[in-house]
Design a protein around this motif. Structure first.
Motif, PDB file in Angstrom:
ATOM      1  N   ALA A  44       0.836  -1.209   0.000  1.00 29.44           N
ATOM      2  CA  ALA A  44       0.000   0.000   0.000  1.00 29.44           C
ATOM      3  C   ALA A  44       0.866   1.251   0.000  1.00 29.44           C
ATOM      4  O   ALA A  44       1.671   1.458   0.908  1.00 29.44           O
ATOM      5  N   GLY A  69       8.823   4.544  -3.691  1.00 30.74           N
ATOM      6  CA  GLY A  69       8.862   5.469  -4.811  1.00 30.74           C
ATOM      7  C   GLY A  69       8.376   6.853  -4.418  1.00 30.74           C
ATOM      8  O   GLY A  69       7.859   7.068  -3.312  1.00 30.74           O
ATOM      9  N   GLY A  71       5.819   8.467  -5.717  1.00 34.84           N
ATOM     10  CA  GLY A  71       4.363   8.493  -5.581  1.00 34.84           C
ATOM     11  C   GLY A  71       3.939   8.015  -4.206  1.00 34.84           C
ATOM     12  O   GLY A  71       3.024   8.577  -3.587  1.00 34.84           O
ATOM     13  N   MET A  75       2.196  10.218  -0.987  1.00 34.06           N
ATOM     14  CA  MET A  75       0.862   9.890  -0.486  1.00 34.06           C
ATOM     15  C   MET A  75       0.769  10.028   1.036  1.00 34.06           C
ATOM     16  O   MET A  75      -0.309  10.239   1.576  1.00 34.06           O
ATOM     17  N   GLU A 102       5.095   5.034 -12.095  1.00 32.41           N
ATOM     18  CA  GLU A 102       5.507   4.213 -13.230  1.00 32.41           C
ATOM     19  C   GLU A 102       4.696   2.917 -13.352  1.00 32.41           C
ATOM     20  O   GLU A 102       4.234   2.574 -14.450  1.00 32.41           O
TER      21      GLU A 102
HETATM   22  C1  LIG Z   1      -2.834   3.062  -1.638  1.00 29.57           C
HETATM   23  C2  LIG Z   1      -2.494   2.562  -3.018  1.00 29.57           C
HETATM   24  N1  LIG Z   1      -3.126   3.086  -4.093  1.00 29.57           N
HETATM   25  C3  LIG Z   1      -2.855   2.620  -5.328  1.00 29.57           C
HETATM   26  C4  LIG Z   1      -1.935   1.629  -5.509  1.00 29.57           C
HETATM   27  C5  LIG Z   1      -1.667   1.097  -6.924  1.00 29.57           C
HETATM   28  N2  LIG Z   1      -0.304   1.431  -7.348  1.00 29.57           N
HETATM   29  C6  LIG Z   1       0.689   0.512  -7.292  1.00 29.57           C
HETATM   30  S1  LIG Z   1       2.166   1.153  -7.687  1.00 29.57           S
HETATM   31  C7  LIG Z   1       1.483   2.678  -7.997  1.00 29.57           C
HETATM   32  C8  LIG Z   1       2.383   3.839  -8.389  1.00 29.57           C
HETATM   33  C9  LIG Z   1       3.495   4.001  -7.395  1.00 29.57           C
HETATM   34  O1  LIG Z   1       4.265   5.114  -7.736  1.00 29.57           O
HETATM   35  P1  LIG Z   1       5.699   5.263  -7.119  1.00 29.57           P
HETATM   36  O2  LIG Z   1       5.648   5.070  -5.658  1.00 29.57           O
HETATM   37  O3  LIG Z   1       6.276   6.531  -7.606  1.00 29.57           O
HETATM   38  O4  LIG Z   1       6.484   4.016  -7.718  1.00 29.57           O
HETATM   39  P2  LIG Z   1       6.866   3.722  -9.267  1.00 29.57           P
HETATM   40  O5  LIG Z   1       5.771   2.856  -9.790  1.00 29.57           O
HETATM   41  O6  LIG Z   1       6.969   5.028  -9.958  1.00 29.57           O
HETATM   42  O7  LIG Z   1       8.186   3.023  -9.217  1.00 29.57           O
HETATM   43  C10 LIG Z   1       0.107   2.662  -7.789  1.00 29.57           C
HETATM   44  C11 LIG Z   1      -0.791   3.810  -7.997  1.00 29.57           C
HETATM   45  C12 LIG Z   1      -1.289   1.121  -4.356  1.00 29.57           C
HETATM   46  N3  LIG Z   1      -0.340   0.176  -4.436  1.00 29.57           N
HETATM   47  N4  LIG Z   1      -1.568   1.622  -3.125  1.00 29.57           N
END
Ligand SMILES: Cc1ncc(C[n+]2csc(CCOP(=O)(O)OP(=O)(O)O)c2C)c(N)n1
Ligand SMILES: [Mg+2]
Length: 209
Positions: A44, A69, A71, A75, A102
């Motif tokens: 998560a 990451g 993203g 959060m 990504e």
């Molecule tokens: C709370 C939550 N919402 C949505 C997701 C679905 N999801 C998996 S990876 C991701 C993007 C993650 O972005 P980042 O942390 O920047 O990692 P990157 O994929 O860029 O390496 C999403 C939206 C999740 N895992 N957890």
């Protein structure tokens, strides 16, 4: 920019086998490079740093390395304020910033615009280092592993995930494996069945602890 996998390969030569590594994105690559019962995967977004922070407070004698990451850290970015306040010296936060979400397709995050994670970390009172090459990453790691934390290392990375064999345990199993590891190493009861309430009537006259 550097590749996340190159950073992880270097990290695998530094992290001791009993050090805790909590990872979101990059977990499969990490677990392949450095399999250990002290690795914990958190799927998560937004929970990796807060969980790592709690663990660092609860287990002050163990180093806790958190990796996620851009993203994901964005959060739950508010946790940096509390980390900068409580300052767990055993905590290292690694952020792999590819300026995008990504995994689900690559939409940009705000770090592709104005958001500066290193500046945010600094403003919270956390020693925060940025890097964009493997050499710089190695220097940041050296600082973080040889001085008191908390530290943030934000690596600007290229998009791209190395294809590695899938893990052998799923998320729930990984959680229990990790918890049992900590219980046995730390002599603590974390997820064992709850004992009888102290107020319940014991019908055999025994004293239950
Ligand atoms: C709370 C939550 N919402 C949505 C997701 C679905 N999801 C998996 S990876 C991701 C993007 C993650 O972005 P980042 O942390 O920047 O990692 P990157 O994929 O860029 O390496 C999403 C939206 C999740 N895992 N957890
Ligand atoms: Mg990203």
């Amino acid at each position: 920019m550097v590749k996340r996998h190159e950073c992880l390969k270097h990290l695998a030569t530094i992290v001791a086998s009993d050090e805790i590594v909590v990872s979101g994105i990059g977990h499969n690559e990490w677990d392949n490079l450095h399999p250990s019962d002290s690795n914990l995967f958190i799927g998560a977004m937004g929970y990796v740093a807060p969980l790592s922070f709690g663990m660092a407070l609860a287990l002050p004698k163990r180093r806790v390395v958190s990796m996620e990451g851009d993203g994901s850290i964005l959060m739950g970015i508010g946790v940096l304020a509390t980390i900068g306040w409580k300052k767990p010296t055993n905590l290292i936060l690694l952020i792999f910033d590819n300026e995008s979400f990504e995994s689900p397709g690559g939409l940009p995050t705000s770090t592709s615009q104005n958001t500066d994670l290193v500046a945010i970390g600094k403003s919270c009172g956390v020693n925060s280092m940025g890097c964009a090459s493997l050499e710089e990453f190695k220097k940041c790691i050296e600082v973080a592993f040889s001085s008191q934390g908390p530290h943030i290392i934000c690596a600007k990375v290229e998009s791209g995930t190395l294809r590695v064999p899938p893990g052998t345990v799923d998320g729930q199993e990984g959680k229990y494996r990790f918890v049992r590891y900590i219980e046995s190493r730390e002599g603590r009861n974390i997820l064992a069945p709850t004992p009888l309430s102290p107020n319940s009537k014991k019908i055999d006259g025994s004293e239950q602890k």
